[in-house]
Design a protein around this motif. Structure first.
Motif, mmCIF file in Angstrom:
data_model
loop_
_atom_site.group_PDB
_atom_site.id
_atom_site.type_symbol
_atom_site.label_atom_id
_atom_site.label_comp_id
_atom_site.label_asym_id
_atom_site.label_seq_id
_atom_site.Cartn_x
_atom_site.Cartn_y
_atom_site.Cartn_z
ATOM 1 N N ASP A 1 0.840 -1.204 0.000
ATOM 2 C CA ASP A 1 0.000 0.000 0.000
ATOM 3 C C ASP A 1 0.866 1.241 0.000
ATOM 4 O OD1 ASP A 1 -2.421 1.681 1.965
ATOM 5 O OD2 ASP A 1 -2.713 0.935 -0.065
ATOM 6 N N HIS B 1 7.297 0.887 6.149
ATOM 7 C CA HIS B 1 7.169 -0.516 6.525
ATOM 8 C C HIS B 1 8.473 -1.220 6.210
ATOM 9 C CE1 HIS B 1 2.936 -0.783 7.498
ATOM 10 N NE2 HIS B 1 2.626 -0.106 6.403
ATOM 11 N N TYR C 1 5.545 -7.847 4.545
ATOM 12 C CA TYR C 1 4.287 -7.088 4.511
ATOM 13 C C TYR C 1 3.225 -7.876 3.772
ATOM 14 C CZ TYR C 1 1.312 -2.993 3.405
ATOM 15 O OH TYR C 1 0.275 -2.100 3.285
ATOM 16 N N TRP C 2 2.067 -8.108 4.467
ATOM 17 C CA TRP C 2 0.922 -8.792 3.855
ATOM 18 C C TRP C 2 1.316 -10.196 3.413
ATOM 19 C CZ3 TRP C 2 -1.801 -4.430 0.506
ATOM 20 C CH2 TRP C 2 -2.398 -3.510 1.366
ATOM 21 N N GLU D 1 0.907 -7.103 9.357
ATOM 22 C CA GLU D 1 -0.376 -7.599 8.845
ATOM 23 C C GLU D 1 -0.227 -8.849 7.996
ATOM 24 O OE1 GLU D 1 -2.852 -4.687 6.987
ATOM 25 O OE2 GLU D 1 -3.261 -3.733 8.883
ATOM 26 N N ASN E 1 -2.709 -3.862 14.519
ATOM 27 C CA ASN E 1 -3.362 -2.864 13.675
ATOM 28 C C ASN E 1 -4.866 -3.085 13.774
ATOM 29 O OD1 ASN E 1 -0.788 -2.260 12.877
ATOM 30 N ND2 ASN E 1 -1.011 -2.926 10.741
ATOM 31 N N TYR F 1 -8.647 -1.085 12.584
ATOM 32 C CA TYR F 1 -9.261 0.076 11.922
ATOM 33 C C TYR F 1 -10.742 0.149 12.248
ATOM 34 C CZ TYR F 1 -5.125 1.511 9.412
ATOM 35 O OH TYR F 1 -3.875 1.987 9.103
ATOM 36 N N TYR G 1 -12.430 0.722 8.419
ATOM 37 C CA TYR G 1 -12.714 -0.486 7.629
ATOM 38 C C TYR G 1 -13.761 -1.371 8.321
ATOM 39 C CZ TYR G 1 -8.491 0.692 4.991
ATOM 40 O OH TYR G 1 -7.547 1.335 4.222
ATOM 41 N N GLU H 1 -1.478 0.564 14.440
ATOM 42 C CA GLU H 1 -2.214 1.363 13.452
ATOM 43 C C GLU H 1 -3.681 1.481 13.853
ATOM 44 O OE1 GLU H 1 -1.800 0.463 9.248
ATOM 45 O OE2 GLU H 1 0.240 -0.272 9.580
ATOM 46 N N TRP I 1 -2.108 5.638 12.175
ATOM 47 C CA TRP I 1 -1.745 5.651 10.757
ATOM 48 C C TRP I 1 -2.391 6.854 10.106
ATOM 49 C CZ3 TRP I 1 1.915 2.856 8.539
ATOM 50 C CH2 TRP I 1 1.999 2.847 7.141
ATOM 51 N N PHE J 1 0.343 10.082 1.817
ATOM 52 C CA PHE J 1 1.457 9.555 1.023
ATOM 53 C C PHE J 1 0.956 8.925 -0.261
ATOM 54 C CE2 PHE J 1 0.758 5.028 1.966
ATOM 55 C CZ PHE J 1 -0.014 5.100 3.124
ATOM 56 N N ARG K 1 -4.970 3.755 -4.471
ATOM 57 C CA ARG K 1 -6.007 4.683 -3.975
ATOM 58 C C ARG K 1 -6.464 5.586 -5.129
ATOM 59 N NH1 ARG K 1 -7.152 2.610 1.121
ATOM 60 N NH2 ARG K 1 -5.276 1.563 1.875
ATOM 61 N N ASN L 1 -2.863 7.911 -0.320
ATOM 62 C CA ASN L 1 -3.516 7.428 0.884
ATOM 63 C C ASN L 1 -3.671 8.644 1.784
ATOM 64 O OD1 ASN L 1 -3.794 6.481 3.646
ATOM 65 N ND2 ASN L 1 -3.325 4.430 2.852
HETATM 66 C C1 GCU Z 1 -2.796 -1.310 6.644
HETATM 67 C C2 GCU Z 1 -1.328 -1.251 6.285
HETATM 68 C C3 GCU Z 1 -0.892 0.108 5.832
HETATM 69 C C4 GCU Z 1 -1.980 0.709 4.964
HETATM 70 C C5 GCU Z 1 -3.144 0.997 5.874
HETATM 71 C C6 GCU Z 1 -4.338 1.573 5.100
HETATM 72 O O1 GCU Z 1 -2.939 -1.550 7.961
HETATM 73 O O2 GCU Z 1 -0.488 -1.666 7.348
HETATM 74 O O3 GCU Z 1 0.311 -0.054 5.104
HETATM 75 O O4 GCU Z 1 -1.539 1.909 4.341
HETATM 76 O O5 GCU Z 1 -3.616 -0.199 6.486
HETATM 77 O O6 GCU Z 1 -5.178 0.773 4.699
HETATM 78 O O7 GCU Z 1 -4.349 2.786 4.897
#
Ligand code: GCU
Length: 585
Positions: free
Chosen positions: A182, A347, A372-373, A411, A465, A467, A471, A495, A540, A545, A550, A559
């Motif tokens: 991301d 990251h 990552y991921w 994540e 993390n 959200y 989310y 995050e 976050w 950035f 996006r 983002n």
């Molecule tokens: C995730 C991820 C980030 C990403 C963020 C997002 O948790 O770790 O790299 O940018 O969520 O969705 O904005």
């Protein structure tokens, strides 16, 4: 058709299978005089990797009988670009480019002055695969887009030289990171390119730290040298330390009694350290501090600590990943204005100057490798690459007091392969460095809505993390998450956050508005502040950035979860909400 079948074969990279620059090839750089190769380089876009296929670096302009040959390159007639840089922000026609780029320049080398010395090439970072050639010879290659690499070029140097770098940021599922992230995949050689000339016997590494759990009264100094034996002297004048250690099998270590003034964000005291070995001499500026955990507490120098943090990418609207130091200082200044004492450098390893500046400015750091991921957790070569990137990072920043946490990823869905892969990385970090904590940004366990990840048994601090509110729009889940969890170790909310397009207004339910982001911050903080096992947060993120994923009109390939706009001038209301919380400490 060509005499050779170089364009007819597919496994052309077999010619570059060897000479892999790894962490073991790094040499301590503190205070060394270097010969910079930064500046104007000629470059070409080499989408089909023809340089490596046809071996342009050989510059075969004639056949064996002296007849001229056609070539598909003209180094000195190519356009130029100033390296280091992220080419995407320097050349509009390269903004979205991904793939091989060829950079080349000539330079003179004073053979007389450097007679008898060993000369190493050092590149601070290039994204993602780098192939190095000097005077028509293949020197080395490096995998990984965020860590330094070095190679001995002594035997290849002449009075007049041509260096050529193939830098390829093509993404791939087997790489670290994979093809899916991301953040923006900037291209090019984006950190310093330099030569360093050393005496034949030199200091390969110097690690200086407060001995953990020594009542802050012992300093360990470990050295590695190019020679098997000898004496390394060490001076820390302000601590009246002037000592030496015997080197055996290329290594030596001593522990000395001392009572340094301890480094902390409030007291970022650094000490000058000088080490000599024969004709070689290095210096560093080191802060002495102890980071530890006790139960569900994080302690700095024996005192409980709450990490008032925020996440940051190494991303600039102006310079891509090739930030200037004044941009790094702006990041630090903005974080301090927020009331932060801590940054999550997400990251991937940021420029080494970030940790050096945070040593001086008094900011604690989480540094991370880009596991990552959906990493190829079942692939041994992927593991070896991740481990090497982690070792390159820990070797580079070992003496940085500001760095308190190594993170082995972000994540990652749980699986046996993932647990083995990341558990082994965590074990390796603990074995390499007993002066820091090991963590990872884990996912919430969706089945139980709790902070539950078997990887936690390998970690000192659990990053998670979440959200909720963004989310996962049902905010009731946040208190449930916290009440469902009963971690035995400190937790950092690594995050939380929400997008807000600068200047976009609406109701708190309108995703993407400043009001919505502000409301989510208020609710998150309202819950988090009551949870005793949460010992830090890095929402976050500090700045908007670039992000190719996006595409919504209000995102514009950015983002927008920043608390501040991408040009670092516009503060969204959520900044003040977090700032108010941090001012309570
Ligand atoms: C995730 C991820 C980030 C990403 C963020 C997002 O948790 O770790 O790299 O940018 O969520 O969705 O904005």
């Amino acid at each position: 058709m060509q005499e050779t079948n170089d364009i007819l074969i597919s496994d052309y990279k077999q010619d570059y299978a060897g000479n892999n620059a790894l962490a073991k090839d790094l040499i301590f750089m503190g205070g060394r005089q270097t010969y910079s190769l930064n500046g104007e380089w000629h470059y070409a876009i080499d989408q089909y990797d023809t340089c490596l296929r046809q071996k342009w670096f050989l510059e075969q302009y004639f056949d064996k009988d002296g007849r001229s040959l056609p070539v598909d390159f003209s180094f000195q007639d190519w356009p130029t670009i100033s390296l280091p840089c992220s080419v995407n922000t320097e050349k509009p026609e390269l903004f979205w480019y991904e793939g091989p780029l060829v950079f080349t320049r000539t330079f003179s080398w004073d053979m007389q002055e450097n007679m008898g010395k060993k000369v190493f090439l050092r590149i601070g970072a290039a994204n993602y695969f780098s192939y190095i050639f000097l005077n028509g010879k293949y020197i080395c290659k490096h995998e990984g887009g965020s860590t330094p690499f070095m190679w001995d070029v002594t035997e290849y140097l002449e009075k007049e030289n041509r260096i050529l770098i193939v830098s390829d940021n093509t993404r791939n599922h087997l790489f670290v990171p994979t093809e899916n992230t991301d953040w923006f995949n900037y291209s090019g050689v984006y950190r310093d390119i330099e030569l360093v000339a050393l005496p034949t016997e030199y200091l390969k590494d110097l690690k200086v730290n407060l001995v953990p759990h020594s009542d802050f009264s012992q300093i360990r100094i470990a050295a590695e040298t190019s020679a098997d034996s000898g004496i390394v002297t060490v001076e820390i004048p302000e601590l009246q330390i002037a000592t030496s250690m015997e080197i055996q099998n290329g290594k030596g270590e001593i522990v000395v009694e001392a009572r340094p003034n301890l480094w902390s964000p409030e007291t970022p005291i650094l000490y000058d350290v000088t080490a000599t070995f024969g004709q070689d001499k290095v210096v560093d500026r080191v802060g002495f501090r102890e980071i530890s955990v006790e139960g569900r507490d994080i302690l700095l120098n024996g005192k409980k600590l709450f990490l008032r943090g925020v996440s940051v990418h190494e991303d600039s609207q102006f310079t891509g990943k090739a930030l200037r130091d004044e941009e790094r200082l702006t990041i630090i200044r903005t974080a301090k204005e927020l009331g932060a004492n801590y940054l999550r450098l997400a990251h991937y390893p940021h420029h080494e100057n970030m940790a050096k500046l945070c040593d001086e400015q008094g900011i604690l750091l989480w540094e991370e490798i880009p596991v990552y991921w959906a990493i190829a957790f079942d692939n041994p070569a992927t593991y070896n690459n991740a481990r090497n990137q982690l070792e390159e990072l820990m070797c580079r920043d070992f003496n940085r007091a500001s760095v308190i946490i190594w993170s082995v990823g972000n994540e990652n869905l749980d699986s046996d392969d993932r647990f083995r892969f990341m558990g082994n990385l965590a074990d390796f970090a603990h074995q390499y460095d007993n002066t820091r904590m090991v963590s990872a940004a884990c996912l919430v366990d969706g089945e139980t809505l709790s902070i539950k990840d078997r990887l936690a048994e390998k970690l000192d601090i659990i990053g998670v993390n979440e959200y909720i509110g963004w989310y996962s729009p049902n905010f009731e889940e946040l208190p449930q998450l916290m009440n469902n969890s009963n971690p035995t170790k400190p937790v950092i909310i690594s995050e939380f956050g929400a997008d807000a397009t600068p200047g976009l207004h609406g109701s708190v339910d309108d995703k993407g508005t400043e009001e919505c982001q502000e409301a989510i911050y208020r609710k998150q903080i309202e819950v988090i502040r009551q949870i005793p096992y949460i010992k830090g947060i890095t929402p976050w993120i500090l700045f908007d950035f670039r992000c190719p994923r996006r595409t919504a009109a209000i995102q514009g390939y950015y983002n927008r979860k920043g608390l501040v706009s991408s040009d670092r001038t516009y503060y969204k209301p959520a900044f003040s909400v977090l700032q108010s919380f941090y001012r309570e400490f």
